[in-house]
Design a protein around this motif. Sequence first.
Motif, PDB file in Angstrom:
ATOM      1  N   GLY A   1      52.757  23.891 -13.492  1.00 38.38           N
ATOM      2  CA  GLY A   1      52.860  23.542 -12.070  1.00 38.38           C
ATOM      3  C   GLY A   1      53.190  22.196 -11.766  1.00 38.38           C
ATOM      4  N   GLY A   2      52.335  21.357 -12.386  1.00 34.27           N
ATOM      5  CA  GLY A   2      52.479  19.853 -12.217  1.00 34.27           C
ATOM      6  C   GLY A   2      53.615  19.254 -12.664  1.00 34.27           C
TER       7      GLY A   2
ATOM      8  N   LEU B   1      60.768  31.316   4.072  1.00 35.26           N
ATOM      9  CA  LEU B   1      61.794  30.078   4.611  1.00 35.26           C
ATOM     10  C   LEU B   1      60.651  29.069   5.200  1.00 35.26           C
ATOM     11  CD1 LEU B   1      65.148  31.226   5.971  1.00 35.26           C
ATOM     12  CD2 LEU B   1      64.632  30.408   3.501  1.00 35.26           C
ATOM     13  N   ASP B   2      59.685  29.735   5.923  1.00 31.74           N
ATOM     14  CA  ASP B   2      58.974  28.558   6.741  1.00 31.74           C
ATOM     15  C   ASP B   2      57.849  28.040   5.772  1.00 31.74           C
ATOM     16  OD1 ASP B   2      60.223  28.816   8.971  1.00 31.74           O
ATOM     17  OD2 ASP B   2      58.924  30.473   9.642  1.00 31.74           O
ATOM     18  N   ARG B   3      57.421  28.828   4.740  1.00 29.40           N
ATOM     19  CA  ARG B   3      56.515  28.642   3.825  1.00 29.40           C
ATOM     20  C   ARG B   3      56.956  27.547   2.770  1.00 29.40           C
ATOM     21  NH1 ARG B   3      51.498  31.653   0.145  1.00 29.40           N
ATOM     22  NH2 ARG B   3      50.770  29.663  -0.577  1.00 29.40           N
TER      23      ARG B   3
ATOM     24  N   TYR C   1      53.498  34.227 -14.179  1.00 31.31           N
ATOM     25  CA  TYR C   1      52.601  34.347 -15.292  1.00 31.31           C
ATOM     26  C   TYR C   1      52.158  33.090 -15.842  1.00 31.31           C
ATOM     27  CZ  TYR C   1      53.708  39.449 -15.353  1.00 31.31           C
ATOM     28  OH  TYR C   1      53.655  40.769 -14.918  1.00 31.31           O
ATOM     29  N   GLY C   2      53.127  32.082 -16.000  1.00 25.06           N
ATOM     30  CA  GLY C   2      52.765  30.984 -16.689  1.00 25.06           C
ATOM     31  C   GLY C   2      51.894  30.096 -15.559  1.00 25.06           C
ATOM     32  N   LEU C   3      52.189  30.132 -14.315  1.00 23.45           N
ATOM     33  CA  LEU C   3      51.428  29.467 -13.440  1.00 23.45           C
ATOM     34  C   LEU C   3      49.985  30.263 -13.004  1.00 23.45           C
ATOM     35  CD1 LEU C   3      54.149  28.930 -10.690  1.00 23.45           C
ATOM     36  CD2 LEU C   3      53.294  27.213 -12.442  1.00 23.45           C
ATOM     37  N   ALA C   4      50.024  31.529 -13.352  1.00 28.73           N
ATOM     38  CA  ALA C   4      48.656  32.172 -13.035  1.00 28.73           C
ATOM     39  C   ALA C   4      47.451  32.011 -14.357  1.00 28.73           C
ATOM     40  CB  ALA C   4      48.795  33.507 -12.860  1.00 28.73           C
ATOM     41  N   ALA C   5      48.094  31.222 -15.565  1.00 27.81           N
ATOM     42  CA  ALA C   5      47.086  31.238 -16.815  1.00 27.81           C
ATOM     43  C   ALA C   5      46.161  30.455 -16.461  1.00 27.81           C
ATOM     44  CB  ALA C   5      48.257  31.006 -17.951  1.00 27.81           C
ATOM     45  N   PRO C   6      44.871  30.571 -16.459  1.00 32.93           N
ATOM     46  CA  PRO C   6      44.096  29.451 -15.949  1.00 32.93           C
ATOM     47  C   PRO C   6      43.980  28.399 -16.789  1.00 32.93           C
ATOM     48  CG  PRO C   6      42.886  31.593 -17.274  1.00 32.93           C
ATOM     49  CD  PRO C   6      44.474  31.696 -17.089  1.00 32.93           C
ATOM     50  N   ASP C   7      44.344  28.253 -18.142  1.00 29.20           N
ATOM     51  CA  ASP C   7      44.325  27.111 -18.801  1.00 29.20           C
ATOM     52  C   ASP C   7      45.624  26.381 -19.129  1.00 29.20           C
ATOM     53  OD1 ASP C   7      45.418  29.211 -20.308  1.00 29.20           O
ATOM     54  OD2 ASP C   7      44.166  28.828 -21.986  1.00 29.20           O
ATOM     55  N   ALA C   8      46.487  26.992 -18.428  1.00 29.72           N
ATOM     56  CA  ALA C   8      47.954  26.508 -18.663  1.00 29.72           C
ATOM     57  C   ALA C   8      48.863  26.043 -17.433  1.00 29.72           C
ATOM     58  CB  ALA C   8      48.779  27.428 -19.461  1.00 29.72           C
TER      59      ALA C   8
ATOM     60  N   PRO D   1      46.455  30.096  -8.380  1.00 28.25           N
ATOM     61  CA  PRO D   1      45.607  29.058  -7.374  1.00 28.25           C
ATOM     62  C   PRO D   1      46.666  28.298  -6.407  1.00 28.25           C
ATOM     63  CG  PRO D   1      45.021  28.702  -9.695  1.00 28.25           C
ATOM     64  CD  PRO D   1      46.167  29.752  -9.644  1.00 28.25           C
ATOM     65  N   ASP D   2      46.210  28.221  -5.179  1.00 31.35           N
ATOM     66  CA  ASP D   2      47.085  27.470  -4.315  1.00 31.35           C
ATOM     67  C   ASP D   2      47.180  25.944  -4.626  1.00 31.35           C
ATOM     68  OD1 ASP D   2      48.297  27.871  -1.721  1.00 31.35           O
ATOM     69  OD2 ASP D   2      46.764  26.141  -1.103  1.00 31.35           O
ATOM     70  N   ALA D   3      46.191  25.414  -5.499  1.00 34.98           N
ATOM     71  CA  ALA D   3      46.523  23.995  -5.694  1.00 34.98           C
ATOM     72  C   ALA D   3      47.829  23.952  -6.800  1.00 34.98           C
ATOM     73  CB  ALA D   3      45.349  23.559  -6.274  1.00 34.98           C
ATOM     74  N   VAL D   4      47.884  25.158  -7.573  1.00 36.57           N
ATOM     75  CA  VAL D   4      49.028  25.285  -8.358  1.00 36.57           C
ATOM     76  C   VAL D   4      50.318  25.576  -7.622  1.00 36.57           C
ATOM     77  CG1 VAL D   4      49.916  26.344 -10.524  1.00 36.57           C
ATOM     78  CG2 VAL D   4      47.731  25.573 -10.369  1.00 36.57           C
ATOM     79  N   LEU D   5      50.208  26.427  -7.017  1.00 39.34           N
ATOM     80  CA  LEU D   5      51.245  27.146  -6.302  1.00 39.34           C
ATOM     81  C   LEU D   5      52.046  26.333  -5.223  1.00 39.34           C
ATOM     82  CD1 LEU D   5      53.352  29.503  -6.024  1.00 39.34           C
ATOM     83  CD2 LEU D   5      51.714  30.538  -4.678  1.00 39.34           C
ATOM     84  N   ALA D   6      51.353  25.773  -4.276  1.00 38.08           N
ATOM     85  CA  ALA D   6      51.742  25.112  -3.265  1.00 38.08           C
ATOM     86  C   ALA D   6      52.916  23.830  -3.575  1.00 38.08           C
ATOM     87  CB  ALA D   6      50.530  24.385  -2.306  1.00 38.08           C
ATOM     88  N   PRO D   7      52.552  22.942  -4.658  1.00 35.95           N
ATOM     89  CA  PRO D   7      53.404  22.086  -4.870  1.00 35.95           C
ATOM     90  C   PRO D   7      54.849  22.618  -5.573  1.00 35.95           C
ATOM     91  CG  PRO D   7      51.245  21.567  -5.701  1.00 35.95           C
ATOM     92  CD  PRO D   7      51.333  22.736  -5.236  1.00 35.95           C
ATOM     93  N   VAL D   8      54.637  23.560  -6.306  1.00 33.68           N
ATOM     94  CA  VAL D   8      55.797  24.270  -7.109  1.00 33.68           C
ATOM     95  C   VAL D   8      56.756  24.824  -5.797  1.00 33.68           C
ATOM     96  CG1 VAL D   8      56.780  25.892  -8.326  1.00 33.68           C
ATOM     97  CG2 VAL D   8      54.594  24.899  -9.050  1.00 33.68           C
ATOM     98  N   LEU D   9      55.878  25.509  -4.728  1.00 39.68           N
ATOM     99  CA  LEU D   9      56.798  25.858  -3.758  1.00 39.68           C
ATOM    100  C   LEU D   9      57.581  24.880  -2.643  1.00 39.68           C
ATOM    101  CD1 LEU D   9      54.308  28.914  -2.018  1.00 39.68           C
ATOM    102  CD2 LEU D   9      56.740  29.219  -3.149  1.00 39.68           C
ATOM    103  N   ALA D  10      56.804  23.842  -2.897  1.00 43.15           N
ATOM    104  CA  ALA D  10      57.464  22.523  -2.069  1.00 43.15           C
ATOM    105  C   ALA D  10      58.516  22.136  -2.752  1.00 43.15           C
ATOM    106  CB  ALA D  10      56.518  21.616  -1.949  1.00 43.15           C
ATOM    107  N   ARG D  11      58.572  22.140  -4.155  1.00 43.98           N
ATOM    108  CA  ARG D  11      59.665  21.746  -4.794  1.00 43.98           C
ATOM    109  C   ARG D  11      60.926  22.621  -5.127  1.00 43.98           C
ATOM    110  NH1 ARG D  11      63.651  21.048  -7.039  1.00 43.98           N
ATOM    111  NH2 ARG D  11      64.238  19.382  -8.632  1.00 43.98           N
TER     112      ARG D  11
END
Length: 362
Positions: free
Chosen positions: A166-167, A266-268, A154-161, A190-200
């Motif tokens: 995520g960063g 696991l792969d993602r 919910y926090g990651l999907a919020a457009p202004d937050a 957004p993938d730009a927000v989610l991808a770095p969080v998934l990596a961490r």
Amino acid sequence: MTGSRTASPRRADRPQDRPRRLIFAGEALVDMVMRVPALPERGGDMLAESAEVTAGGGFNVMAAAARHGLPVLYAGGHGTGPWGDVVRAALAAEGIGLLRPPDPDRDTGFDVAFVEPDAERTFVTALGAETMRGPGSWDAVPAGPGDAVYLSGYGLAAPDAGRALGGWAAALPPGVLVFLDPGPLVAQIPDAVLAPVLARCDWLSCNLRESTLLAGAPSHWDGSAPSADRTASPGGTASPGGTVSPGGTVSPADTASAADTARRLLDRAARADVLVRTGPDGCYLALRASAEPVHVPAPRVTAVDMTGAGDAHSGVFLAALADGLPALEAAARANAAAAFAVTLPGPATAPTRAQLDAWLSP
């Protein structure tokens, strides 16, 4: 899966596998729960059979963890006004600390939850001070080695937050256990927000619908499909008298695909271990050190109220890791806590440690 993985689930032996504290980087708001015989028609009205106002959202995860002895710090926002007062009182009653002062300009947000006789829930939410906006809004959160940080979709999907949260999460230092529950809004992050969080992240926890969307696996679900666990974290649905455990409503065919979906996740994810919750069948635990996902069954119970079941699962799972339980045992204990929770009415019904121990005793 690579051939180098072994079949034995590892014990929680890395420093971040035994957190000393939970920092909740999500949103606690107010639930206005109305039990209704059916949803009112468009333009109509209806008398509720009962109603209550209670702290909800991320509060349920925090309460579950605190009831099992894990110290909790709420890092989200809270407002000035009656809804903020409700949340602060509930946090204080559970011994949960506050990181931030009240927002003087906004009150805490709330949702109206319509609960039908078959336990299906329909929500309308108004966000408030719990949503942290703007660059740098998370920089002062004191997360360090030995902490677990819980992130909500919910926090990651919020457009202004979402970008700020995520960063911050993606840059958390080594030794911090990052637990991600992308929730029913996973397709809207957004993938730009989610991808770095998934990596961490170190742990990724989803119900079957969410995991299928995230893994890109073939499914009858799409991004607009309703979720079985709208309460800001995993849960399940069942009609009164039915059997239920953490996860979404699933068919046998769906359950059969859960192990494959866990492998895809696991792969993602670059480093995360994975929980995929599969309704009455419990969950699948996929560890990077294991050859195959492991099915973890859940107790069968008579469901009274599904609200907060998945929140109990997440909070108790993290507390069990903090106690030093292996991931397999922690998942089983989390399943049991969620099953216990749905036998009682209300959102924050996770058992205490003593209650769950007594319930599980022969």
